[in-house]
Design an enzyme around this catalytic site. Sequence first.
Site, PDB file in Angstrom:
ATOM      1  N   SER A   1     -37.101 -14.519 -11.261  1.00 53.85           N
ATOM      2  CA  SER A   1     -37.324 -15.075 -12.598  1.00 53.85           C
ATOM      3  C   SER A   1     -38.626 -15.875 -12.603  1.00 53.85           C
ATOM      4  O   SER A   1     -39.669 -15.342 -12.241  1.00 53.85           O
ATOM      5  CB  SER A   1     -36.103 -15.910 -13.009  1.00 53.85           C
TER       6      SER A   1
ATOM      7  N   HIS B   1     -29.903 -10.368 -15.479  1.00 50.96           N
ATOM      8  CA  HIS B   1     -30.944 -11.210 -14.880  1.00 50.96           C
ATOM      9  C   HIS B   1     -30.525 -11.707 -13.495  1.00 50.96           C
ATOM     10  O   HIS B   1     -31.361 -11.882 -12.625  1.00 50.96           O
ATOM     11  CB  HIS B   1     -31.223 -12.397 -15.809  1.00 50.96           C
TER      12      HIS B   1
ATOM     13  N   ASP C   1     -30.829  -6.787 -18.070  1.00 49.56           N
ATOM     14  CA  ASP C   1     -31.661  -7.961 -17.812  1.00 49.56           C
ATOM     15  C   ASP C   1     -32.302  -8.504 -19.094  1.00 49.56           C
ATOM     16  O   ASP C   1     -32.496  -7.784 -20.068  1.00 49.56           O
ATOM     17  CB  ASP C   1     -32.770  -7.567 -16.823  1.00 49.56           C
TER      18      ASP C   1
END
Length: 338
Positions: free
Chosen positions: A150, A315, A288
């Site tokens: 991320s 995610h 995601d």
Amino acid sequence: MKNYFLLAAVLLTICTACKTDNSTKSPTASADYFKQDTSSVQVGGVQKISISTPKGNFSVWTKRFGNNPKLKVLLLNGGPGMSHEYFECLENFLPAAGIEFIYYDQLGTGFSDNPNDVSLWDLPRYVEEVEQVRKALQLDASNFVVLGHSWGGILAMEYALKYQRNLKGLVISNMMASCIDYGKYAEVLAKQMPLDVVTEIRTLEAKKDFSNPRYMELLTPHYYNQHICRIPWPEPMNRAFGRLNSSLYVSMQGPSEFGVSGKLTYWDRKKDLPQLSIPTLTIGGKYDTMDPKHMQWMATQVQHGTYLYCPNGSHMSMYDDQQVYMKGLVAFLQKLEN
């Protein structure tokens, strides 16, 4: 009859030799991986590192897990502003493969110092922080791998673009190479949500009423549980989210995962990806918050790219498509070691 006993004796000898050989290899490998430095008091691999910033010196927290001179993976967690703790699931997979990894709380997160200074929540400064951590841990191109997830993926890309001479490999997990494109993809996902829900969310955002409990009441079931993690959130995830540094998160990301509106809004490195010559793995999940097709494309832009697709992942694919994620990650890392 004599031949029978002779054959049985030979087979018994071979089996005994095999058992002896296996029993000596396994403990030796385990001993190497969990090798201790007997010259000092043992602290479970924890090392506080002093870093220099424009606002003075601070300490950041790291913890080494295992020992592998050929492969040392530094973990850059997401947020921005979360702690390393949601990476704890790696403990069930990387040690068995003999892969050393290093937890690291960036400045302002987890167990590291928090100077409470918004001016330090800055991408170029974090890049230099990673470089200082690398030097303190004595990592180099013979063994150093960065895994960024991320926001950590943004930091990993930026670090690699400046310091790839120090890297053996790079993993970009669940992060696109452009926050502009990330924002556009959030609009694609918004169209999958009920219209009245999106309308109410946008109304609250227009008023900047982010502290209104209704904001997260809408986002949690319709966005977070669909695109952040699609299973009941594991305890390490909840713990990491519970430590979130809101100042750091809002300053750089914005008020939520539903798009980006902070300092990173216009960050874009798509054109620079061909500069990366080190082996690079990109990871994307079907559900995601980041476009999986974009992350597949990223693997074609770097010079030596590999893409890992998690068909059931979001995610946090390391949790909701765990077996696919871990198998692919371990395979990539082991290739670097050989």
